[in-house]
Design an enzyme around this catalytic site. Structure first.
Site, short mmCIF file in Angstrom:
data_model
loop_
_atom_site.label_atom_id
_atom_site.label_comp_id
_atom_site.label_asym_id
_atom_site.label_seq_id
_atom_site.Cartn_x
_atom_site.Cartn_y
_atom_site.Cartn_z
N HIS A 360 -3.80 -51.46 -50.91
CA HIS A 360 -2.64 -50.70 -51.38
C HIS A 360 -2.30 -49.50 -50.50
CE1 HIS A 360 -1.70 -52.58 -55.29
NE2 HIS A 360 -2.98 -52.85 -55.36
N LYS A 548 6.89 -38.93 -58.80
CA LYS A 548 5.79 -39.68 -58.20
C LYS A 548 4.64 -38.72 -57.92
CE LYS A 548 8.52 -41.18 -54.96
NZ LYS A 548 8.18 -42.59 -55.10
N ARG A 549 3.49 -39.27 -57.64
CA ARG A 549 2.33 -38.45 -57.29
C ARG A 549 2.68 -37.49 -56.16
NH1 ARG A 549 -1.79 -39.78 -53.64
NH2 ARG A 549 -0.88 -41.86 -53.44
N LYS A 660 11.90 -49.48 -60.56
CA LYS A 660 12.26 -49.09 -61.93
C LYS A 660 13.60 -48.36 -61.95
CE LYS A 660 7.36 -48.75 -62.79
NZ LYS A 660 6.21 -47.87 -62.60
#
Length: 817
Positions: A360, A548-549, A660
């Protein structure tokens, strides 16, 4: 036999809920607290799920089909009640019953905490995968740790991130089933003695520490599916009991200290690993998950199929979701050799046909490497197996790449006194995949290039996906219903059918209805912001969202610099037309990531500056939403006009937030990174706002061209002024020294390489693309046509398609009949 409830009869469902209040909690409806009513509803739903789960397990035992075990350190589930009711196709029925009981169904759902089993995109992807696997009737179990505390609950105090415990299990977890009869033992430390007896190697293990792994099963429903799969969550339980002798001496804390230390393993998701103790706890967690799961898999296989383990790969696939559970590989080798009596070659053959691995990341710090001394002392037998794997790998490499010492070291499992976990996976797994086309190309051509050359057939590109049921049907029901009113509802299980919506992009009435739904979602979010942040935002403004992170490569700082640029522009040009914008950030920074925390502080100080300056007449607002989680995302994403997907090209493996937002009709401003490239392919480059350097151009700039950064800084006056604001402008009135480190990292770098994430180099392209966005947002026919096309083009990014691809290329599971 299932306890009979007529799920189509509201009175029957109401009676079942009241019965749960009586039998589980000894209370009446009139006296029950709202939290107990939530639990009663959840227990009624759970009963249905457990019945279906038992039936699925019975069919699996009869069919004897292969099963997937999906190992992941996190599963970011969100709340389960609303999702399970939706999957049972009973949302309206439940809402009617709740109203009949005098309860607001939306408020009832709030009593369920988000499950603290995940943090970011990795865990959310795993949750979507379980949803799709179950919906597609495929036999699978997700395997994780039952963390008592989530990562942390984020608060913002004076602009700073403050971490407080996320005790999500404080009131228990109504969904889970404890299975103490299936506990296993996990061993740490000790010494290993090898003895040859009758020509066979016997391994004796002495002086080890035993921790019990207690399983909890968490049912996972699928949309309109017969099957219910589940997560198996492992809790650490000490074998030490309270020391009564110490307790009776009055040393009450010392009497239980060993037990508490043992059970830290399942206490907190991702403990901070800056310290030696933190590293040790992380390694313990990874082995605890790996060992408990593999022991259970082997035990379960033997119950079903007998003691012949040579057929294990025909009935079991173990998938490693990112690098953290890689120790499952040597753990299975250990069990096959030490407990089942197989030789090395036979055990290795079984392992090589059982494991698959998804990478990832291309970020070096995320490709885990453990110091040899740590693995050797904590896991002596596992280290011995890894060392033997490494010996055989390097022996093979010397034949494939003779005389190339550097390549041997780079590809070795053990090198420079570190255990390379990615190389362990590459050496042992029958399939390896990236999660977007660009990411896979970087793996195959760069990061894992030599492994890919040696066995190219093992490498696959499988682009990530999201669950449409959760991320539009549940999160944005008005839009889901609008879509179904035009093309029917089959798209919820056949996402490719969304393309049938494309003609409606030219339908004026449909665009108006689409825009009206977006506006209602923005109104709801604006009310939430007012309530939680005390900030009045204009719901008619452009909602520009980056959620987001927090990491430097995700470039929240580029977004922040653009806000400073706009703010300065408005002050210098008060009469110039400006499209009103509300900038919304949501992000957590890792507790030990100092610069990420500085960026959060920067965003919040910019918010204070901008939001309180009357001279800009509310043309800009900046909001930081604390404690971003799934439930907040379900409100935020449907309200976004613009999705910020601006990571440094080549650094983001895929992303799923981008999908999304796209599905819910937000337009994307994006770098040429991760799945952004495939989004552009699906929707067309005219309907996405791409900017900046490409991955290969980024790579060319690493290690030199510092003069390029200085030249841009001196020639771009606006950028020069924006950067100087960090050290000598209005922001320093709030924090005189707080942002000098960010300034230094951009212009001079940490290791002599300035602008490592291409913020300065991409700034002008980003600003110019934002100008185009501002112009087009004021032209509804253009904007809403693009928005409809984004939703209509999102079908490819369903996790159902992703799972189908995994199954065709790697798993080869059969759907239950």
């Amino acid at each position: 036999m299932e306890v009979h409830i007529n799920w189509n009869d509201e009175s029957s469902l109401k009676a079942a809920i009241i019965n749960k209040l009586h039998c589980e909690f000894g209370t009446n409806l009139e006296e029950a607290a709202a939290e107990l009513i939530y639990k009663a509803c959840a227990l009624v739903v759970r009963d249905k799920l457990l019945f279906k789960m038992a039936e699925a397990n019975k069919r699996d035992k009869q069919d004897k089909n292969k099963k997937l075990y999906y190992l992941s350190m996190e599963f970011l589930l969100g709340r389960s009640l609303a999702n399970n009711i939706l999957n049972l196709m009973k949302t309206q029925t439940f809402q009617n019953v709740m109203r009949e009981l005098g309860i607001n169904p939306d408020q009832l759902i709030e009593y369920e905490p988000d499950a603290g089993l995940g943090n970011g995109g990795l865990g959310r992807l795993a949750a979507c995968f379980m949803d799709s696997l179950t919906t597609m009737e495929l036999p699978a179990v997700g395997c994780c740790i039952r963390y008592e505390y989530g990562l942390f609950k984020q608060l913002i105090h004076n602009g700073d991130q403050v971490e407080v415990p996320d005790w999500w299990l404080e009131s228990g977890n109504v969904w889970e089933i404890r299975r103490p009869e299936e506990k296993v033992e996990v061993k740490f430390g000790g010494t290993v003695e090898n003895i040859w007896m009758d020509g066979k190697l016997k391994v004796n293990y002495h002086d080890y520490k035993t921790i019990e792994a207690i399983p909890y099963d968490f049912p996972i429903s699928g949309f309109d599916a017969k099957r219910v799969n589940y997560l198996r969550l492992w809790q650490a339980q000490s074998t030490e009991r309270m020391n009564m002798e110490v307790f009776n001496r009055g040393e009450h804390v010392n009497a239980v200290v060993e037990r508490e230390k043992d059970e830290l393993i399942s206490k907190v998701l991702y403990p901070e690993d800056k310290s030696q103790e933190g590293k040790l706890l992380r390694l313990k967690q990874e082995y605890f998950l790996s060992s408990a799961t593999v022991q259970w898999i082997v035990n379960d296989y033997k119950k079903k199929y007998g003691s012949n383990l040579f057929h294990l790969p025909d009935k079991v696939t173990i998938h490693i979701n990112d690098i953290h559970p890689a120790l499952a590989i040597p753990e299975l080798m250990r069990i096959l050799m030490d407990e089942e009596g197989l030789g090395w070659d036979d055990a290795r053959n079984i392992v090589n046909r059982t494991f698959a691995y998804t990478n990832h990341t291309v970020m070096s710090e995320a490709l885990e490497k453990w110091p040899v001394y740590l693995v050797q002392s904590l896991l002596p037998r596992i280290y011995a197996i890894i060392r033997e794997i490494n010996f055989r790998v390097t022996e093979r490499l010397s034949k494939i790449f003779p005389g190339d010492r550097n390549k041997h070291e780079y590809m070795a499992v053990i090198s420079h006194q570190q255990v390379n976990m990615a190389n362990l996976c590459l050496a042992a797994c029958f399939a390896v995949n990236g999660v977007s086309a660009l990411h896979t190309r970087i793996l195959v051509e760069d990061i894992f290039a030599d492994y890919a050359k040696a066995s190219p057939e093992r490498f696959h590109s499988i682009t990530n996906g999201i669950s449409f049921r959760r991320w539009i049907h549940q999160a944005n029901p008005a839009l889901s219903n609008l879509i179904s009113s035009r093309i029917g509802s089959d798209w919820l299980k056949q996402p490719a059918q969304l393309t049938r919506l494309k003609p409606y992009a030219d339908d004026e009435e449909f665009r108006w209805l689409f825009a009206e739904i977006k506006q209602n979602n923005k109104n709801k979010l604006a009310s939430y912001i007012k309530e939680r942040n005390g900030i009045d935002v204009d719901p008619r403004s452009l909602f520009d969202v980056q959620a987001k992170r927090l990491h430097e490569y995700k470039r929240q700082v580029l977004n922040a610099l653009h806000i400073i640029y706009l703010y300065s522009y408005i002050l210098e040009n008060p009469d110039a037309p400006v499209t009103p914008r509300t900038f919304i950030f949501a992000a957590k920074a890792a507790p030990g990531y100092a610069r990420a925390k500085q960026i959060i502080k920067l965003i919040n100080i910019i918010a204070q500056l901008v939001n309180n300056d009357q001279r800009i007449h509310n043309k800009l607002k900046v909001v930081f939403l604390e404690n971003y989680n799934v439930s907040l995302a379900e409100m935020l994403i449907p309200a976004a006009d613009l999705s910020e997907q601006i990571s440094t090209a080549g650094k983001e493996a895929s992303g799923t937030g981008n999908m999304k937002f796209m599905l819910n009709g937000a337009l994307t401003i994006g770098s040429l990174d991760g799945a952004n490239i495939e989004i552009a392919e699906q929707v067309g480059e005219d309907n996405i706002y791409l900017f900046g350097l490409r991955a290969e151009e980024v790579e060319q700039r690493y290690g030199y061209q510092s003069e390029e950064v200085q030249q841009i800084y001196t020639s771009d006056i606006a950028l020069h002024q924006v950067l100087d604001e960090l050290i000598c402008g209005s922001l320093t009135d709030y924090d005189p020294e707080g942002f000098r480190d960010i300034y230094q990292s951009l212009l001079f770098g940490d290791y002599g390489m300035p602008d490592p994430y291409m913020v300065i180099r991409d700034f002008r392209a980003y600003v110019e693309m934002q100008k185009k966005i501002s112009r087009e947002f004021t032209k509804p026919d253009i904007w809403w046509r693009k928005a409809v096309l984004n939703t209509a083009s999102a079908g490819f990014f369903s996790s159902d398609r992703t799972i189908q691809t995994y199954n065709e290329k790697i798993w080869h599971l059969e759907a239950s009949k």
